[in-house]
Motif scaffolding. Sequence first.
Motif, PDB file in Angstrom:
ATOM      1  N   ARG A 110      -7.641   7.741 -77.570  1.00  0.00           N
ATOM      2  CA  ARG A 110      -8.267   6.501 -78.047  1.00  0.00           C
ATOM      3  C   ARG A 110      -8.251   6.503 -79.576  1.00  0.00           C
ATOM      4  O   ARG A 110      -8.103   7.548 -80.198  1.00  0.00           O
ATOM      5  CB  ARG A 110      -9.701   6.398 -77.539  1.00  0.00           C
ATOM      6  N   PRO A 111      -8.399   5.331 -80.171  1.00  0.00           N
ATOM      7  CA  PRO A 111      -8.338   5.248 -81.637  1.00  0.00           C
ATOM      8  C   PRO A 111      -9.405   6.122 -82.287  1.00  0.00           C
ATOM      9  O   PRO A 111     -10.531   6.238 -81.798  1.00  0.00           O
ATOM     10  CB  PRO A 111      -8.591   3.762 -81.914  1.00  0.00           C
TER      11      PRO A 111
ATOM     12  N   VAL B 299      -9.658  -1.636 -85.823  1.00  0.00           N
ATOM     13  CA  VAL B 299      -9.650  -2.554 -86.963  1.00  0.00           C
ATOM     14  C   VAL B 299     -10.159  -1.818 -88.190  1.00  0.00           C
ATOM     15  O   VAL B 299     -11.229  -1.205 -88.161  1.00  0.00           O
ATOM     16  CB  VAL B 299     -10.537  -3.791 -86.687  1.00  0.00           C
TER      17      VAL B 299
ATOM     18  N   ARG C 229     -11.891  -5.119 -79.103  1.00  0.00           N
ATOM     19  CA  ARG C 229     -11.012  -5.519 -77.996  1.00  0.00           C
ATOM     20  C   ARG C 229      -9.912  -4.489 -77.755  1.00  0.00           C
ATOM     21  O   ARG C 229      -8.735  -4.813 -77.530  1.00  0.00           O
ATOM     22  CB  ARG C 229     -10.389  -6.897 -78.254  1.00  0.00           C
ATOM     23  N   GLY C 230     -10.308  -3.239 -77.843  1.00  0.00           N
ATOM     24  CA  GLY C 230      -9.387  -2.159 -77.551  1.00  0.00           C
ATOM     25  C   GLY C 230      -8.470  -1.791 -78.698  1.00  0.00           C
ATOM     26  O   GLY C 230      -7.639  -0.884 -78.565  1.00  0.00           O
ATOM     27  N   GLU C 231      -8.612  -2.461 -79.854  1.00  0.00           N
ATOM     28  CA  GLU C 231      -7.775  -2.165 -80.997  1.00  0.00           C
ATOM     29  C   GLU C 231      -8.630  -1.638 -82.150  1.00  0.00           C
ATOM     30  O   GLU C 231      -9.793  -2.024 -82.306  1.00  0.00           O
ATOM     31  CB  GLU C 231      -7.001  -3.412 -81.452  1.00  0.00           C
TER      32      GLU C 231
ATOM     33  N   TYR D 149     -12.536   2.892 -89.230  1.00  0.00           N
ATOM     34  CA  TYR D 149     -12.138   1.899 -88.249  1.00  0.00           C
ATOM     35  C   TYR D 149     -13.259   1.648 -87.243  1.00  0.00           C
ATOM     36  O   TYR D 149     -14.105   2.513 -86.995  1.00  0.00           O
ATOM     37  CB  TYR D 149     -10.891   2.384 -87.490  1.00  0.00           C
TER      38      TYR D 149
ATOM     39  N   SER E 291     -13.605  -0.210 -83.203  1.00  0.00           N
ATOM     40  CA  SER E 291     -12.822  -0.700 -82.074  1.00  0.00           C
ATOM     41  C   SER E 291     -13.201  -2.148 -81.765  1.00  0.00           C
ATOM     42  O   SER E 291     -14.381  -2.483 -81.661  1.00  0.00           O
ATOM     43  CB  SER E 291     -13.066   0.183 -80.849  1.00  0.00           C
TER      44      SER E 291
END
Length: 376
Positions: free
Chosen positions: A99-100, A127, A123-125, A119, A121
């Motif tokens: 995962r990020p 940012v 919507r699963g991305e 960063y 998270s």
Amino acid sequence: MHKPTRVLRVALAAAPLLFASAAHAACGPADTDFSVASALPAVSISVDLDGERVLLGKRGERVPTDARLAVLDDGELMPRMWVDKVDWSAYRVGNNPARPTPTKLYFDPDGKLCRIERYRSMRGEAVLERGYTLSYGASGALTAYTEYSLSSASNPKPYFATRSACLQRDAQGQLTTFIDDGCGDPKSAGARRHFVRDDAGRLIRVIDLVSPGQPVSVQLLDAQGKPGPRYVRRANNYFVPGADTTPLAYADPPVKQRERLYPVERQTLAALPVEVAENPWRVVRIKDDVPLDDDMMSWDPDTQIVLAEGAQSTPGGAILTPAQQQAVWQAMGEHPGRVYFYADPMSRVMLLPAMPAEKWKACSDPANTAADACAG
């Protein structure tokens, strides 16, 4: 935990502070367009740097973090820079994490930390929400950093600077000025701390300003570098009719006081202001064998030496004769923190000798490197 590669270990190692190569140019300047991606390789870190945490240091110690990369802790003279103390390899995440990661770090070839990205998270991305850019001087020491945050959708710039700090240094890399925010902004009236050194490079004074040209405190250091007297400039907190509230400079009492402080100039002793006239008054010196922090004992008349007194004050205040004024002024200088004015039997203030304006100007001038700038 993944074992760091040799290249990563080199990147995460601290470079010597005395010598730095031209590669530090990769870290500057701190004021830049944060939306432009760094050309340096990213190192993913598992720990989120949001808020205060305690991380593992390079020597196994515990390193407290802060939202500021250079922090003036209470009671400390020098800012604490924590990012170069952390063993970042302990928090490295391997390639292709599940995962990020919340943080990415960017180091130059000498191991200097140039950029931090944080960063969140969405919507699963991942940012990029905020971060820092750092720059260093020729000595390899940190000279500036800027903190950035994600702008609102209406802002044409995707990121804006929320803090711009700088650590100005001399040719030897020694700190001369620390500006916590507003560095490089000519309109900024931010607080700053100056470090005054003698010709040999020894730190002799630390000066705090609330804004340029507005010094509020001066900390002296002795030949061994230990804190000595501290001078401050404040308005008095003796709020009675006739009491001048103009800020005056004076030597801060050596022990923190619960009593109200009343810094006065020599001429003020002619008539000390009172809240209610016609009360008996006195000025006393607490005997030297009484601890300065013993409030109860210092109220005992047996521990006091009377310097001046009157059966009652007048609407013009407590009137002291010239001889009494001299005795009180001398005691204030020779026994700091031990002279009190009782405007009535139930209330008192500590009398402190104000520093002359010209002496304060010399004492609080960062350009004045004289060892005796505050003496006299």
